[in-house]
Design an enzyme around this catalytic site. Structure first.
Site, short mmCIF file in Angstrom:
data_model
loop_
_atom_site.label_atom_id
_atom_site.label_comp_id
_atom_site.label_asym_id
_atom_site.label_seq_id
_atom_site.Cartn_x
_atom_site.Cartn_y
_atom_site.Cartn_z
N LEU A 61 0.80 -1.23 0.00
CA LEU A 61 0.00 0.00 0.00
C LEU A 61 0.84 1.28 0.00
O LEU A 61 0.32 2.36 0.29
CB LEU A 61 -0.98 -0.01 1.18
CG LEU A 61 -1.96 -1.19 1.17
CD1 LEU A 61 -2.85 -1.16 2.40
CD2 LEU A 61 -2.79 -1.21 -0.10
N HIS A 63 2.74 4.38 -1.70
CA HIS A 63 2.64 5.19 -2.91
C HIS A 63 3.98 5.21 -3.64
O HIS A 63 5.02 5.33 -2.98
CB HIS A 63 2.24 6.63 -2.58
CG HIS A 63 0.84 6.76 -2.12
ND1 HIS A 63 0.47 6.55 -0.80
CD2 HIS A 63 -0.29 7.08 -2.78
CE1 HIS A 63 -0.83 6.74 -0.67
NE2 HIS A 63 -1.32 7.08 -1.86
N GLU A 100 10.77 3.74 2.55
CA GLU A 100 11.89 3.64 1.62
C GLU A 100 13.22 3.56 2.38
O GLU A 100 14.10 2.76 2.04
CB GLU A 100 11.88 4.82 0.64
CG GLU A 100 10.79 4.74 -0.40
CD GLU A 100 9.38 5.07 0.08
OE1 GLU A 100 8.43 4.89 -0.70
OE2 GLU A 100 9.20 5.51 1.25
N ASP A 114 23.70 -12.43 3.17
CA ASP A 114 23.81 -13.35 2.04
C ASP A 114 25.26 -13.53 1.60
O ASP A 114 25.70 -14.65 1.35
CB ASP A 114 22.97 -12.86 0.87
CG ASP A 114 23.12 -13.75 -0.36
OD1 ASP A 114 22.82 -14.96 -0.24
OD2 ASP A 114 23.56 -13.25 -1.41
#
Length: 143
Positions: A61, A63, A100, A114
């Site tokens: 959700l 933007h 973000e 990783d």
């Protein structure tokens, strides 16, 4: 998604942080040899930037935003066998960039994991949190 059409455009800034904790042996390998996959921190930086840019693709959700700055930085805390990861994201928009900034830190931490998991799976990612946000009606948040 919520309706943001009536919100005013303002400068939005968010900073986030996380940590990747290693065993002493694994941290020494990171510092001295790195990973057979390549440059750990440069790869993690690119992963963090890509994650910030693609946040609406992975957080349903959110933007889509026109991001104007994304930075991902690392601090080696030798006494704690830890890599501290920090991000800063900036845009001029109608909604904040907290997700973000958090996505950037998360992806950078996961990339470090990783690339270093060949040293063992006892690596811990922790403390992912928002440090700062500014812009918009709700004002400034500072941890």
């Amino acid at each position: 998604m919520i309706d943001i059409s009536d919100k005013q455009i303002s400068k939005r800034v968010a900073c986030a942080q996380g940590e990747v904790v290693f065993s002493p042996k694994a941290f020494k390998i990171l510092l001295k040899q790195g990973s057979p996959k390549g440059n750990v921190l440069e790869t993690a930086k690119i992963a963090g930037i890509m994650a910030a840019k693609h946040t609406p693709s992975i957080i349903p959700l959110c933007h889509p935003l026109s991001l104007e700055k994304i930075s991902v930085n690392f601090e080696m805390l030798k006494s704690k066998n830890t890599v501290k990861v920090k991000s800063e994201v900036l845009c001029s928009g109608k909604t904040g960039v907290e997700m973000e900034a958090l996505s950037a830190v998360s992806a950078a931490c996961l990339t470090i994991y990783d690339m270093m998991k060949f040293t063992g799976q006892a690596i811990t990612i922790s403390g992912i949190k928002l440090l700062h946000k500014s812009g918009g009606k709700s004002g400034v948040y500072q941890r």
